[in-house]
Every structure is written in structure tokens, then in C-alpha cells.
Motif scaffolding. Sequence first.
Motif, short mmCIF file in Angstrom:
data_model
loop_
_atom_site.label_atom_id
_atom_site.label_comp_id
_atom_site.label_asym_id
_atom_site.label_seq_id
_atom_site.Cartn_x
_atom_site.Cartn_y
_atom_site.Cartn_z
N ARG A 22 0.83 -1.21 0.00
CA ARG A 22 0.00 0.00 0.00
C ARG A 22 0.87 1.26 0.00
O ARG A 22 1.90 1.30 0.66
CB ARG A 22 -0.91 0.01 1.22
CG ARG A 22 -2.02 -1.01 1.22
CD ARG A 22 -2.88 -0.90 2.47
NE ARG A 22 -3.53 0.43 2.57
CZ ARG A 22 -4.29 0.78 3.61
NH1 ARG A 22 -4.49 -0.06 4.61
NH2 ARG A 22 -4.86 1.98 3.61
N GLN A 23 0.44 2.26 -0.76
CA GLN A 23 1.13 3.54 -0.82
C GLN A 23 2.60 3.38 -1.20
O GLN A 23 3.47 4.14 -0.78
CB GLN A 23 0.99 4.27 0.53
CG GLN A 23 -0.47 4.47 0.94
CD GLN A 23 -0.63 4.84 2.41
OE1 GLN A 23 0.34 5.04 3.13
NE2 GLN A 23 -1.87 4.91 2.86
N GLN A 24 2.87 2.31 -2.00
CA GLN A 24 4.22 2.01 -2.49
C GLN A 24 5.23 1.75 -1.37
O GLN A 24 6.45 1.86 -1.57
CB GLN A 24 4.72 3.15 -3.38
CG GLN A 24 3.98 3.28 -4.70
CD GLN A 24 4.09 2.02 -5.56
OE1 GLN A 24 5.19 1.56 -5.85
NE2 GLN A 24 2.94 1.47 -5.95
N ARG A 49 -8.32 3.37 -0.13
CA ARG A 49 -8.80 3.67 -1.48
C ARG A 49 -8.70 2.44 -2.36
O ARG A 49 -8.13 1.42 -1.96
CB ARG A 49 -7.98 4.83 -2.07
CG ARG A 49 -8.05 6.11 -1.24
CD ARG A 49 -7.26 7.24 -1.87
NE ARG A 49 -7.29 8.45 -1.04
CZ ARG A 49 -8.29 9.33 -1.05
NH1 ARG A 49 -9.33 9.13 -1.84
NH2 ARG A 49 -8.24 10.39 -0.27
N ARG A 50 -9.25 2.58 -3.55
CA ARG A 50 -9.23 1.44 -4.49
C ARG A 50 -7.80 0.99 -4.76
O ARG A 50 -7.53 -0.21 -4.84
CB ARG A 50 -9.92 1.84 -5.79
CG ARG A 50 -10.00 0.71 -6.81
CD ARG A 50 -10.84 1.10 -8.01
NE ARG A 50 -10.97 0.02 -8.96
CZ ARG A 50 -10.12 -0.18 -9.97
NH1 ARG A 50 -9.09 0.63 -10.14
NH2 ARG A 50 -10.29 -1.20 -10.79
N ASP A 51 -6.86 1.93 -4.86
CA ASP A 51 -5.47 1.56 -5.10
C ASP A 51 -4.91 0.70 -3.97
O ASP A 51 -4.06 -0.17 -4.20
CB ASP A 51 -4.60 2.82 -5.26
CG ASP A 51 -4.82 3.51 -6.59
OD1 ASP A 51 -5.46 2.91 -7.47
OD2 ASP A 51 -4.36 4.66 -6.74
N ASP A 52 -5.39 0.93 -2.76
CA ASP A 52 -4.94 0.13 -1.63
C ASP A 52 -5.45 -1.30 -1.73
O ASP A 52 -4.71 -2.26 -1.44
CB ASP A 52 -5.41 0.76 -0.32
CG ASP A 52 -4.82 2.13 -0.08
OD1 ASP A 52 -3.59 2.27 -0.21
OD2 ASP A 52 -5.58 3.07 0.22
N LEU A 54 -6.19 -2.84 -4.49
CA LEU A 54 -5.47 -3.47 -5.59
C LEU A 54 -4.05 -3.84 -5.16
O LEU A 54 -3.54 -4.91 -5.55
CB LEU A 54 -5.43 -2.52 -6.79
CG LEU A 54 -6.77 -2.24 -7.47
CD1 LEU A 54 -6.61 -1.20 -8.57
CD2 LEU A 54 -7.38 -3.52 -8.04
N ALA A 55 -3.42 -2.99 -4.36
CA ALA A 55 -2.07 -3.29 -3.88
C ALA A 55 -2.07 -4.53 -3.00
O ALA A 55 -1.17 -5.37 -3.08
CB ALA A 55 -1.51 -2.09 -3.12
N HIS A 56 -3.07 -4.64 -2.13
CA HIS A 56 -3.20 -5.81 -1.26
C HIS A 56 -3.29 -7.09 -2.09
O HIS A 56 -2.55 -8.06 -1.85
CB HIS A 56 -4.45 -5.64 -0.39
CG HIS A 56 -4.66 -6.75 0.59
ND1 HIS A 56 -4.07 -6.78 1.84
CD2 HIS A 56 -5.41 -7.88 0.51
CE1 HIS A 56 -4.45 -7.88 2.48
NE2 HIS A 56 -5.26 -8.56 1.69
N ARG A 58 -2.41 -7.46 -5.25
CA ARG A 58 -1.21 -7.64 -6.07
C ARG A 58 -0.08 -8.29 -5.26
O ARG A 58 0.62 -9.19 -5.77
CB ARG A 58 -0.75 -6.29 -6.61
CG ARG A 58 0.47 -6.39 -7.53
CD ARG A 58 0.84 -5.05 -8.11
NE ARG A 58 1.24 -4.09 -7.07
CZ ARG A 58 0.52 -3.03 -6.73
NH1 ARG A 58 -0.64 -2.78 -7.32
NH2 ARG A 58 0.96 -2.20 -5.78
#
Length: 247
Positions: A22-24, A49-52, A54-56, A58
Motif C-alpha cells: 500500500r502507498q508504495q 482507497r481502491r489503489d490500496d 489493488l495493492a493488497h 497484487r
Amino acid sequence: MALHVYGVVAAMTPLPEDLRGRQQAPLRLIVHGDLAAVVSEVDANSRARRDDLLAHARVLETLVEGSTVLPMRFGVIVETDEGVAEDILAAGESGLTSLLNSFNGLVQLTVKANHNEEVALKDLLRERPEIRSLRDQTAGRSASYQSQLKLGEAVAAGLEALASADAAMLKEELSRLAERVVLQDVSGTNQVLDAALLVKREARTSTDEGIARLSRAVPDRLRLRYVGPQPPYSFVDAELAGEPVWA
């Protein structure tokens, strides 16, 4: 900063150097005995957020390509390394070790099937002459409300029966390709099947080929979608894990 927990792996599991959470944030392991939790630092007060999400996913799906992973549900946040080691790893050590052994060398593949509604309806009318007759009887403007209602109910029931038959056929075929199959509840008007397959990592190529053959062989009304490899989301036993935080 707090810790976002992705899942549990064997303590000797290597982490890809370029994989970020998350958050790189960089990933690291918190080890307890033969177990390790995959974590990254995160602001506990930050809004997910959605990016979080997706990161989980990934992180987990990258790790499972070469390692056995017990996935956590998104959103498990622990304040300290000691909290992860004690409350997750030590507290569930016996069950987690058993699960890692059970899923060693195995990955999940997910197959979803949907009906093309127009093609399915054509197939239904071809295979069910009584429904075709009802349709013909209600084709004129003078058709009564009751006859139209009867036709609608017959079509709905017929499509449901067609979906059930297709789901049973697909499960039988997919069972030949997997160690285990778990069916999830279908959602959506045209969804026929949502199946999780547990397969050997080393058998991925033959499984891919088998699903491709099946996709070509099924009736035109069926559309298959295939995702994987994934951690064994649908097979992790929450009771063995000991906490309701497991995927």
C-alpha cells in the motif's frame, strides 16, 4: 505508523525486491518461529482507497506464484511488530502451520461463467417447444395480461433451469482439473457459475490448457472468465486460523 498485514508465509519465504505494498511502501517479514507475516507500514488514519485494495491483492498474487500464502482480508492493521508476532503468529501458530502444510504447492484458480442472455433465450426456445408455443400465442396485440405473465414466468424458470444444468456440467468438467472445487453463490442476472479451483502449482500449464479446451467446447451461450493464480482465498478455514480476519 502502523502495519498493514497481507498474509502469512513460511519464515524462509523470499520477498521480491521490487514488490511494493500500500502507498508504495516496501514489504518486510515479521518472523515468529517457522512462520512470518508479510507487512508494510501504513498510516493507520489514512482512508483506504481502491489503489490500496489493488495493492493488497497484487502483493498476495505475486507471492503465490512461487510461495504458499495464507491471505488476510484487506484492512487488518496492527500497531506494532510485537502485536503481529503475538496476536497473529503466536496465537494461531498450530493452525497456521497446519494450513501452510495443507496448501503447500497449491494455488487457487477462479472460473466464472455467464450466459449471453440473447443466445440462452434462443437455445431455450429451441429446446422447449411448450415455451415456444406460449411465445407464439402471446405474439399478437390481443394477448391477455395473464398469458403474458405465464410466458414470462415460463421463460424465467426455463433460463434458471438452463443455468443450473450448465453449472452442474461445468463443475463436473472442472473437477477433473483440480484437487478440490468450491462453488460460491452466484450473483447477477446472467451469472451461471463462480468456482474456485485448488490446483497444484506445477500443474498450472495443463490446467490452463484444460480450461481453454472447455471454453471452446461449451455451448455458445456460455462465456467463461478465468483468473489466477491466487492464494487459496476460498479454501482457508477460518476456524483453523483462529480469527475472523482470514480471507
